[in-house]
Design an enzyme around this catalytic site. Structure first.
Site, short mmCIF file in Angstrom:
data_model
loop_
_atom_site.label_atom_id
_atom_site.label_comp_id
_atom_site.label_asym_id
_atom_site.label_seq_id
_atom_site.Cartn_x
_atom_site.Cartn_y
_atom_site.Cartn_z
N GLU A 230 0.81 -1.22 0.00
CA GLU A 230 0.00 0.00 0.00
C GLU A 230 0.84 1.27 0.00
OE1 GLU A 230 -3.90 0.14 2.00
OE2 GLU A 230 -3.18 -1.58 3.14
N HIS A 246 8.69 -26.40 4.44
CA HIS A 246 8.00 -27.58 3.92
C HIS A 246 7.43 -27.35 2.53
CE1 HIS A 246 8.15 -29.88 7.75
NE2 HIS A 246 8.25 -28.64 8.25
N LYS A 340 -13.76 -0.73 -4.59
CA LYS A 340 -14.92 -0.50 -3.72
C LYS A 340 -16.06 0.16 -4.52
CE LYS A 340 -12.47 -0.12 0.68
NZ LYS A 340 -12.10 0.78 1.80
#
Length: 344
Positions: A230, A246, A340
């Site tokens: 951001e 892993h 948005k």
């Protein structure tokens, strides 16, 4: 240009000053007015903190900060709905800085249907209105910040809520040390030659790969990744030890800088399990075979809680400097706002 010229040119909303005064957010949270919640510890057996962005990060950080003290399971929920086990024995903390985060509002309504015990944290917005409509305890945050720059408000408000619900003992002594530390570090990070600025300069032109340790510093690692996204307008990656060993470790077998121009950032702490420390050392050998530089960040404070907040503050400053040095406004979040708008 020197760093002050970069700040003057690109920091349009003066987030530099916001960072300098972040300690005041802690003071606000400590002195804020909190409602009578109307229920005690026997009312629930699990906690769900529902939020996105800075609100969710505050929950992640809380789990690291209180890792040796929490007696109830805590889940951080980042979705439109609650987990299937949420019920009348669940404490739901709905946290949204704006009060209008649609995922949080949806999960709040889900909590009502499931008869959860609910507390709301926000500056206002729709979340306050819903809370008033349903007589839900509401904690008001200070307005005027972008949510990701309001971590001091969101996190330390959670700490106060947990204190008042008697989940934890008073954190007053530790919190006062953090206030003093952030005041001191804000002065240092504002100078022309400081470690946050130097680290940001080292990361210019590279994609950061950030490695932390589960249950200790993973909240800092994810915070750093998100703040780089951001504030710095840059991709970054984050994984945790030992899980990284892993799966992601294999990616280093064929890594070439021309494919992914990267630098690795280690988040270290002296209290890591001895095998975790050993894993960091061994993986360093593998990474260096690819001629990739490793930058290690570690706090030298005496207390783990103070150390983790020291690191949080440091990575926020690094991401700010990285943004302005790259010629970007650390306040601008156009794609988030456009998304948005399209969703509504």
């Amino acid at each position: 240009m020197n760093i002050k010229e970069f700040i003057q040119k690109y920091d349009t909303q003066n987030q530099f000053e916001v960072l300098q005064n972040t300690y005041k957010q802690i003071e606000y949270a400590l002195n804020n007015t909190y409602p009578q919640f109307g229920f005690d510890k026997s009312s629930y057996n699990k906690i769900v903190i529902s939020g996105l962005g800075g609100s969710a990060i505050s929950g992640d950080l809380l789990k690291n900060f209180l890792k040796d003290e929490l007696n109830l399971p805590v889940l951080i929920n980042r979705n439109y709905f609650l987990p299937s086990f949420a019920d009348e024995k669940t404490l739901l903390i709905a946290s949204s800085y704006s009060g209008n985060t649609e995922e949080t509002l949806s999960s709040f309504n889900d909590g009502l249907k499931r008869k959860c015990k609910i507390i709301s944290i926000s500056t206002g917005g729709k979340l306050e209105n819903l809370s008033n409509d349903h007589s839900i305890p509401f904690v008001r945050l200070q307005k005027g910040f972008q949510p990701r720059y309001a971590l001091g408000l969101s996190f330390f408000t959670l700490i106060k809520v947990f204190e008042k619900l008697n989940f934890i003992e008073s954190q007053k002594e530790i919190v006062e040390k953090i206030i003093s530390l952030w005041k001191e570090k804000a002065i240092y990070y504002s100078t022309d030659d400081n470690s946050a600025l130097n680290t940001a300069q080292q990361l210019i032109g590279f994609i950061p790969a950030i490695y932390s340790a589960s249950d200790y510093t993973n909240s800092v690692g994810y915070r750093f990744k998100s703040q780089i996204n951001e504030n710095s307008k840059l991709h970054a990656f984050h994984h945790e030890f030992p899980e990284m060993n892993h799966n992601e470790i294999i990616g280093w077998e064929s890594h070439q800088q021309k494919q992914l121009h990267t630098k690795v950032v280690y988040l270290l702490d002296e209290t890591y399990h001895p095998q975790i420390k050993k894993r960091f050392q061994i993986v360093s050998e593998f990474i260096k075979k690819s001629d990739v530089e490793i930058i290690s960040l570690e706090s030298r404070e005496n207390n783990f809680k103070v150390r983790i907040m020291d690191l949080i503050f440091l990575v926020d400053w690094i991401s700010f400097y990285l943004g302005v040095l790259r010629g970007f406004d650390p306040s601008e979040i156009d794609y988030i706002n456009l998304l948005k708008k399209r969703l509504t």
